[in-house]
Scaffold this active site. Structure first.
Site, PDB file in Angstrom:
ATOM      1  N   PHE A  63       0.871  -1.184   0.000  1.00  0.00           N
ATOM      2  CA  PHE A  63       0.000   0.000   0.000  1.00  0.00           C
ATOM      3  C   PHE A  63       0.903   1.227   0.000  1.00  0.00           C
ATOM      4  CE2 PHE A  63      -2.442   2.964   2.862  1.00  0.00           C
ATOM      5  CZ  PHE A  63      -3.699   2.953   2.255  1.00  0.00           C
ATOM      6  N   SER A  83       2.173   6.795   2.083  1.00  0.00           N
ATOM      7  CA  SER A  83       3.137   7.735   2.695  1.00  0.00           C
ATOM      8  C   SER A  83       4.231   8.146   1.720  1.00  0.00           C
ATOM      9  CB  SER A  83       3.797   7.090   3.919  1.00  0.00           C
ATOM     10  OG  SER A  83       2.821   6.732   4.852  1.00  0.00           O
ATOM     11  N   GLU A  84       4.739   9.350   1.959  1.00  0.00           N
ATOM     12  CA  GLU A  84       5.838   9.887   1.142  1.00  0.00           C
ATOM     13  C   GLU A  84       6.834  10.572   2.085  1.00  0.00           C
ATOM     14  OE1 GLU A  84       4.201  12.391  -1.932  1.00  0.00           O
ATOM     15  OE2 GLU A  84       3.090  10.703  -2.817  1.00  0.00           O
ATOM     16  N   THR A 125       5.490  -1.158   3.745  1.00  0.00           N
ATOM     17  CA  THR A 125       5.557  -2.533   4.259  1.00  0.00           C
ATOM     18  C   THR A 125       5.340  -3.500   3.094  1.00  0.00           C
ATOM     19  OG1 THR A 125       4.672  -1.791   6.372  1.00  0.00           O
ATOM     20  CG2 THR A 125       4.519  -4.148   5.912  1.00  0.00           C
ATOM     21  N   GLY A 160      -7.330  -1.519   8.327  1.00  0.00           N
ATOM     22  CA  GLY A 160      -5.925  -1.843   8.586  1.00  0.00           C
ATOM     23  C   GLY A 160      -5.586  -1.705  10.057  1.00  0.00           C
ATOM     24  N   GLN A 217      11.182  -6.002  32.492  1.00  0.00           N
ATOM     25  CA  GLN A 217      11.397  -5.702  33.913  1.00  0.00           C
ATOM     26  C   GLN A 217      11.331  -6.984  34.760  1.00  0.00           C
ATOM     27  OE1 GLN A 217      12.306  -2.721  34.571  1.00  0.00           O
ATOM     28  NE2 GLN A 217      12.486  -2.894  36.794  1.00  0.00           N
ATOM     29  N   GLY A 265      17.864  -8.483  34.205  1.00  0.00           N
ATOM     30  CA  GLY A 265      19.035  -8.418  33.309  1.00  0.00           C
ATOM     31  C   GLY A 265      18.917  -9.417  32.174  1.00  0.00           C
ATOM     32  N   GLU A 320       0.258   2.950  10.252  1.00  0.00           N
ATOM     33  CA  GLU A 320      -1.193   2.984   9.998  1.00  0.00           C
ATOM     34  C   GLU A 320      -1.914   3.984  10.910  1.00  0.00           C
ATOM     35  OE1 GLU A 320      -3.185  -0.492   8.654  1.00  0.00           O
ATOM     36  OE2 GLU A 320      -1.302  -1.499   8.192  1.00  0.00           O
ATOM     37  N   GLU A 363      -1.326   9.423  18.208  1.00  0.00           N
ATOM     38  CA  GLU A 363      -1.912  10.773  18.206  1.00  0.00           C
ATOM     39  C   GLU A 363      -2.997  10.872  17.135  1.00  0.00           C
ATOM     40  OE1 GLU A 363       1.391  10.022  18.312  1.00  0.00           O
ATOM     41  OE2 GLU A 363       1.561  10.504  20.444  1.00  0.00           O
TER      42      GLU A 363
HETATM   43  N1  CAA Z   1     -13.541   6.670   5.826  1.00  0.00           N
HETATM   44  C1  CAA Z   1     -13.835   7.223   4.624  1.00  0.00           C
HETATM   45  N2  CAA Z   1     -13.629   8.530   4.356  1.00  0.00           N
HETATM   46  C2  CAA Z   1     -13.122   9.294   5.339  1.00  0.00           C
HETATM   47  C3  CAA Z   1     -12.789   8.792   6.612  1.00  0.00           C
HETATM   48  C4  CAA Z   1     -13.031   7.411   6.832  1.00  0.00           C
HETATM   49  N3  CAA Z   1     -12.752   6.855   8.008  1.00  0.00           N
HETATM   50  N4  CAA Z   1     -12.294   9.761   7.367  1.00  0.00           N
HETATM   51  C5  CAA Z   1     -12.304  10.883   6.614  1.00  0.00           C
HETATM   52  N5  CAA Z   1     -12.795  10.595   5.395  1.00  0.00           N
HETATM   53  C6  CAA Z   1     -12.995  11.525   4.272  1.00  0.00           C
HETATM   54  C7  CAA Z   1     -13.926  12.669   4.638  1.00  0.00           C
HETATM   55  O1  CAA Z   1     -15.267  12.328   4.428  1.00  0.00           O
HETATM   56  C8  CAA Z   1     -13.453  13.753   3.704  1.00  0.00           C
HETATM   57  O2  CAA Z   1     -13.904  13.490   2.394  1.00  0.00           O
HETATM   58  P1  CAA Z   1     -14.825  14.526   1.552  1.00  0.00           P
HETATM   59  O3  CAA Z   1     -14.104  15.820   1.491  1.00  0.00           O
HETATM   60  O4  CAA Z   1     -14.996  13.859   0.223  1.00  0.00           O
HETATM   61  O5  CAA Z   1     -16.104  14.636   2.351  1.00  0.00           O
HETATM   62  C9  CAA Z   1     -11.953  13.513   3.647  1.00  0.00           C
HETATM   63  O6  CAA Z   1     -11.761  12.136   3.973  1.00  0.00           O
HETATM   64  C10 CAA Z   1     -11.153  14.410   4.571  1.00  0.00           C
HETATM   65  O7  CAA Z   1     -11.633  14.179   5.892  1.00  0.00           O
HETATM   66  P2  CAA Z   1     -11.010  14.973   7.131  1.00  0.00           P
HETATM   67  O8  CAA Z   1     -11.141  16.460   6.865  1.00  0.00           O
HETATM   68  O9  CAA Z   1     -11.607  14.422   8.368  1.00  0.00           O
HETATM   69  O10 CAA Z   1      -9.467  14.575   7.035  1.00  0.00           O
HETATM   70  P3  CAA Z   1      -8.207  15.336   7.588  1.00  0.00           P
HETATM   71  O11 CAA Z   1      -7.485  15.962   6.452  1.00  0.00           O
HETATM   72  O12 CAA Z   1      -8.560  16.174   8.764  1.00  0.00           O
HETATM   73  O13 CAA Z   1      -7.277  14.096   8.057  1.00  0.00           O
HETATM   74  C11 CAA Z   1      -6.578  12.369   9.550  1.00  0.00           C
HETATM   75  C12 CAA Z   1      -7.714  13.211   8.960  1.00  0.00           C
HETATM   76  C13 CAA Z   1      -7.261  11.450  10.509  1.00  0.00           C
HETATM   77  C14 CAA Z   1      -5.522  13.188  10.292  1.00  0.00           C
HETATM   78  C15 CAA Z   1      -5.898  11.610   8.381  1.00  0.00           C
HETATM   79  O14 CAA Z   1      -5.090  12.445   7.601  1.00  0.00           O
HETATM   80  C16 CAA Z   1      -5.116  10.405   8.818  1.00  0.00           C
HETATM   81  O15 CAA Z   1      -5.659   9.364   9.152  1.00  0.00           O
HETATM   82  N6  CAA Z   1      -3.764  10.509   8.800  1.00  0.00           N
HETATM   83  C17 CAA Z   1      -2.923   9.389   9.117  1.00  0.00           C
HETATM   84  C18 CAA Z   1      -2.470   8.699   7.880  1.00  0.00           C
HETATM   85  C19 CAA Z   1      -2.007   7.299   8.171  1.00  0.00           C
HETATM   86  O16 CAA Z   1      -2.619   6.558   8.928  1.00  0.00           O
HETATM   87  N7  CAA Z   1      -0.921   6.922   7.510  1.00  0.00           N
HETATM   88  C20 CAA Z   1      -0.457   5.600   7.635  1.00  0.00           C
HETATM   89  C21 CAA Z   1       0.273   5.239   6.393  1.00  0.00           C
HETATM   90  S1  CAA Z   1      -0.036   3.675   5.808  1.00  0.00           S
HETATM   91  C22 CAA Z   1       1.089   2.681   6.546  1.00  0.00           C
HETATM   92  O17 CAA Z   1       1.435   2.818   7.690  1.00  0.00           O
HETATM   93  C23 CAA Z   1       1.610   1.738   5.557  1.00  0.00           C
HETATM   94  C24 CAA Z   1       2.154   0.468   5.916  1.00  0.00           C
HETATM   95  O18 CAA Z   1       2.718  -0.111   4.989  1.00  0.00           O
HETATM   96  C25 CAA Z   1       1.962  -0.223   7.228  1.00  0.00           C
END
Ligand code: CAA
Length: 380
Positions: free
Chosen positions: A121, A124-125, A156, A240, A334, A338, A361, A365
Site C-alpha cells: 500500500f 506515505s511519502e 511494508t 488496517g 522488567q 538483566g 497505519e 496521536e
Molecule cells: N472513511 C472514509 N472517508 C473518510 C474517513 C473514513 N474513516 N475519514 C475521513 N474521510 C474523508 C472525509 O469524508 C473527507 O472526504 P470529503 O471531502 O470527500 O467529504 C476527507 O476524507 C477528509 O476528511 P477529514 O477532513 O476528516 O481529514 P483530515 O485531512 O482532517 O485528516 C486524519 C484526517 C485522521 C488526520 C488523516 O489524515 C489520517 O488518518 N492521517 C494518518 C495517515 C495514516 O494513517 N498513515 C499511515 C500510512 S499507511 C502505513 O502505515 C503503511 C504500511 O505499509 C503499514
C-alpha cells in the site's frame, strides 16, 4: 463471550500452526532480517493470505474477525510475519474487494489470495506521513494510460510486493482533494525499490522506499471513484488499524506468557518471583490489558463484519492495543531483569517489535484525533 467463542476453532488452528511453524523461526527472522520464502508459501497454502477473500475469488471466505485472529496468533510467534499478512490483506486485498470493479477483483484477487502475489500500500511519502493528504506523487492522464511519478516511503512488503495500491494526485492541489488510486504491477518499468530501512523492530518485514518514474498504468487500473482516493485511503486504514491492533495484541501475549512462566521458575530470595506481590500486580495488569485489547479488537471487527460504522472503534482498538503492547513488553523485560535485556531471551525482541504498532497505519496521536473527532460529531 459466547460470540467470541464461535471463533475458537480458527484460533486453535492458527495457534497450532504458529507454535509449530512460526514461533520457532521468530528469533532467526529478527536476526537475519528476512522471512523465509518457505514460510510465506505455507501461509498461502493454509489460506492465511486470502482469509478475507470470498471463495469465488480464490480465498478462504472467512470474515474480518477471523482474519484479525489470524494476525494476532501469527504475531504471537513472529511480528514481522504478522504484519506481512496484515499489510497484504488489509491494505492491498481489502481496497480491491471494497472499491474494485468485477474485472479488477477477478484479475487481481486470486493470485493475492493464494500468496502467489504479495501486496503493498503506497500512501506515505518523504513529506507526507500523518498528513497523508499532502502527498505529491502525480498521475498524468496520457489518454489511454496514466503515467505516475513520485516517491513513496515506509512501504511494508515493498521489497516483495507484486501488486501495489498507489495513491497519486490527478489534479495539482495542496490538500487531499484530487487524490486517485491505482492498482500497479510492481514489475512495470520505472517502479523501483530504492532502499529498505534498517529498523529497530519487525526486522524481518521489509519497509521500502519506492521511486516511481513515469510508470505507465492502464486506465482500467484506476481503483474506485476518480479523485475520491483520500476517502479510499481512510476507509482502508480503518480496517488496517484492526490488523495492527491484532499484531500488537499478539506481541503482547507472547511477552506476557514468557514473563509469566519466567516469574514462576526464577527463584530469588528463596522463592519464585511470582510469589512476590510486586510481580503479581504487574502480571495482573498485563493480563487485564490483553483481555481489554482483545475485546476492543473483537468489537471493531464484528462491526466491520456486520457492515456497521467502525472507524472510532478501530481507532480505540489500535490505540489501546498498541500502547498496551508497549507497556506489557516493557514490564516483561522488567520481570525478566538483566536476562530480559539480553538477546538470549525473546522479550527484548517483543519490546522492539511492539514500538512500531504505536506508529504505523496512524500514530497514537492520529488515533486520538479520529476518536475525538468522531465523539464530537456524535453530539452535533
Ligand atoms: N472513511 C472514509 N472517508 C473518510 C474517513 C473514513 N474513516 N475519514 C475521513 N474521510 C474523508 C472525509 O469524508 C473527507 O472526504 P470529503 O471531502 O470527500 O467529504 C476527507 O476524507 C477528509 O476528511 P477529514 O477532513 O476528516 O481529514 P483530515 O485531512 O482532517 O485528516 C486524519 C484526517 C485522521 C488526520 C488523516 O489524515 C489520517 O488518518 N492521517 C494518518 C495517515 C495514516 O494513517 N498513515 C499511515 C500510512 S499507511 C502505513 O502505515 C503503511 C504500511 O505499509 C503499514
Amino acid at each position: 463471550m459466547s460470540v467470541m467463542h464461535d471463533y475458537q476453532e480458527i484460533r486453535d488452528l492458527v495457534a497450532k500452526f504458529t507454535d509449530s511453524e512460526v514461533a520457532p523461526l521468530g528469533a532467526q527472522i529478527d536476526r537475519e532480517g528476512k522471512i523465509p520464502e518457505s514460510l510465506v508459501k505455507m501461509l498461502g497454502e493454509n489460506g492465511f493470505l486470502g482469509s478475507y477473500v470470498p471463495e469465488e475469488y480464490g480465498g478462504a471466505g472467512m470474515d474480518y474477525t477471523s482474519y484479525s485472529i489470524i494476525v494476532e496468533e501469527i504475531s504471537r510467534g513472529c511480528a514481522s510475519t504478522g504484519v506481512l499478512i496484515s499489510a497484504h490483506t488489509s491494505l492491498c486485498i481489502y481496497p480491491i474487494l471494497a472499491y474494485g470493479n468485477e474485472e479488477q477483483k477477478k484479475k487481481f484477487l486470486p493470485k493475492l489470495a493464494s500468496g502467489e502475489h504479495i501486496g503493498c500500500f503506497c500512501l506515505s511519502e518523504p513529506n507526507a506521513g500523518s498528513d497523508a493528504g499532502s502527498l505529491t506523487t502525480f498521475a498524468e492522464d496520457k489518454g489511454d494510460y496514466y503515467e505516475i511519478t513520485g516517491t513513496k516511503n515506509f512501504i511494508t512488503n515493498g521489497k516483495e510486493a507484486n501488486i501495489a495500491i498507489v495513491f497519486a494526485k490527478t489534479t495539482k492541489t495542496d490538500n487531499y482533494k484530487g487524490i486517485s488510486v491505482f492498482i500497479v504491477d510492481t514489475s512495470a518499468e520505472g517502479f523501483e525499490v530504492m532502499k529498505c530501512e534498517d529498523k529497530l523492530g519487525i526486522r524481518g518485514s521489509s519497509t521500502a522506499q519506492i521511486a516511481l518514474d513515469k510508470v505507465k498504468v492502464p486506465k482500467e487500473n484506476l481503483l474506485g471513484v476518480y479523485q475520491k482516493g483520500f476517502s479510499i485511503a481512510m476507509g482502508t486504514l480503518d480496517g488496517g488499524r484492526i490488523g495492527i491492533a491484532s499484531q500488537a495484541l499478539g506481541i503482547a501475549e507472547a511477552a506476557f506468557k514468557y514473563a509469566l512462566r519466567y516469574s514462576n521458575e526464577r527463584v530469588q530470595f528463596g522463592k519464585p518471583l511470582s510469589n512476590l506481590q510486586a510481580i503479581q500486580f504487574m502480571l495482573a495488569d498485563m493480563s487485564t490489558k490483553i483481555a481489554a485489547s482483545r475485546l476492543l479488537i473483537f468489537e471493531s471487527s464484528q462491526l466491520k463484519d456486520k457492515g456497521l460504522p467502525y472507524s472510532k472503534q478501530s481507532a480505540h482498538a489500535k490505540l489501546f492495543a498498541s500502547e498496551s503492547a508497549m507497556w506489557i513488553t516493557t514490564k516483561a523485560i522488567q520481570i525478566c531483569g538483566g536476562n530480559g535485556y539480553t538477546k538470549e531471551y525473546p522479550v527484548e525482541r517483543f519490546f522492539r517489535d511492539a514500538k512500531i504498532t504505536e506508529i504505523y497505519e496512524g500514530t497514537s496521536e492520529i488515533q486520538r484525533i479520529v476518536i475525538a473527532t468522531s465523539e464530537l460529531k456524535e453530539i452535533q
